[in-house]
Structure formats: structure tokens, C-alpha cells
Design an enzyme around this catalytic site. Sequence first.
Site, mmCIF file in Angstrom:
data_model
loop_
_atom_site.group_PDB
_atom_site.id
_atom_site.type_symbol
_atom_site.label_atom_id
_atom_site.label_comp_id
_atom_site.label_asym_id
_atom_site.label_seq_id
_atom_site.Cartn_x
_atom_site.Cartn_y
_atom_site.Cartn_z
ATOM 1 C CD GLN A 13 -0.988 0.015 3.769
ATOM 2 O OE1 GLN A 13 -1.042 0.975 4.546
ATOM 3 N NE2 GLN A 13 -1.642 -1.119 3.970
ATOM 4 N NE ARG A 17 -1.461 12.106 8.532
ATOM 5 C CZ ARG A 17 -1.443 10.984 9.247
ATOM 6 N NH1 ARG A 17 -2.543 10.565 9.849
ATOM 7 N NH2 ARG A 17 -0.333 10.274 9.356
ATOM 8 C CD GLU A 82 -3.522 2.931 5.440
ATOM 9 O OE1 GLU A 82 -3.843 3.182 6.620
ATOM 10 O OE2 GLU A 82 -2.465 2.364 5.123
ATOM 11 C CG HIS A 110 4.254 11.784 -8.308
ATOM 12 N ND1 HIS A 110 5.406 12.497 -8.574
ATOM 13 C CD2 HIS A 110 4.355 10.657 -9.058
ATOM 14 C CE1 HIS A 110 6.149 11.840 -9.445
ATOM 15 N NE2 HIS A 110 5.526 10.702 -9.758
ATOM 16 C CG MET A 141 9.888 16.057 -18.094
ATOM 17 S SD MET A 141 10.007 14.998 -16.624
ATOM 18 C CE MET A 141 9.919 13.372 -17.385
ATOM 19 C CD GLU A 156 4.541 10.787 -13.465
ATOM 20 O OE1 GLU A 156 5.281 11.083 -14.425
ATOM 21 O OE2 GLU A 156 4.943 10.176 -12.448
#
Length: 201
Positions: A13, A17, A82, A110, A141, A156
Site C-alpha cells: 500500500q 492522509r 490507503e 506523488h 516533460m 501523475e
Amino acid sequence: IPTQMSLNWSWQQTMLRIKDPKVSVPFYEKHFGMTLIDKYDFPQWNFSLYFLETLKEGVTTPEPGTEEAHNYLWNMTGTCLELTHNYGSESDPEFKVNNGNVEPNRGFGHIAFLTDDVYASSADLESKGVKFQKRPDEGRMKGLAFALDPDGYWLEIIRRAEGTGHKGYTLNQTMMRVKDSKKSLEFYRDHLGMTVIAEKH
């Protein structure tokens, strides 16, 4: 003494938060095709946990919060997201998460999702009100994007390789900034049994 191989490690996982589960859980379900596979409530400690997975087509899971769901969660072969909610944050106007991308606290970066078409997916998400840190043709990019979830975490969006058989979005990776790449790679490889599958410099 057990070795890292005998311990049979697997990445299970990534935890974020969140401010309000009534906002964040539907966000990932609606926009990224994730499924709530389990949840735990700990009122004695004032927090709840929500676990989401990008399921393969045709796969069903038990009712979240049941013993069957707990058994599925802790024996799954994939990786889930999670979401941790500490009670009261949803009504606290001062609550704000550290998304890991603001100085001086740049650490966590990320999570990433694969999709068949970054441009089409980004346009669709934006049409539905999802905010973006970077659109596919912005910045240096090209061809990848960063959406923002309700708490400002970066998501992303990457083009999936052809021929995988997957459809829609799939949770693909977690990015963390490290101080010493050699030491960090050795830690995850030698102690947690991970394998380097790609490098970009």
C-alpha cells in the site's frame, strides 16, 4: 536468522492522509476507477482507514468493513491506496496536508496512474472539474500530466505500454525523493526484497 527472501516481502500500500473521506473516496472512485475494498474505523483513537484498489475487469470484492474484506485486503497480490482520516479534519478550516512538493518539506512526491491516452484522459478529467498541476503539453516533460486530488496531492498520469490488456486507469507507482540513491536502493533491495526494474537519468 530469516533472510529478506524467506520473509516473502511484497509492496502492499501507499498511504495518504486526507481531510474528508466523503470527498476523497468518491474522487478516486469516480475519476480513477478505483474500488473501496475495505475500511477500518477506530473511534477510540479518532481515525478511520479506507483502502482502494484498481481492480481488473470482472473482479468483485467483499463488502468493505467485513471479515471477508479484511481477509482479502491482507492477502491481496496487488497494491492498494490507503486513505487515512483523522476525525475533525473535515470541519477544520485550517487543516491542510503537506503534499511533499513544497519547500522545505520536499520528500514524498506523488502516486501515478497508467492510462491509454494521457491527452484524452487529462481533457476528460479537467472537463469534470479535476484541477491540474501540469497539463500534458506544459513544462519540459511533454506527454505526461499531474492532476491534483482534493487535498492537493499530485497524481501523475502516464501513458500505458501497448498490449498489456488493461483498460482504464491502473495505480502504477509511488514517488519519493531520497538523499542518497545508492543507500536507498540498497535498503529497498537488500532489506525489503525489491528489484530495480528501470532507471532514468
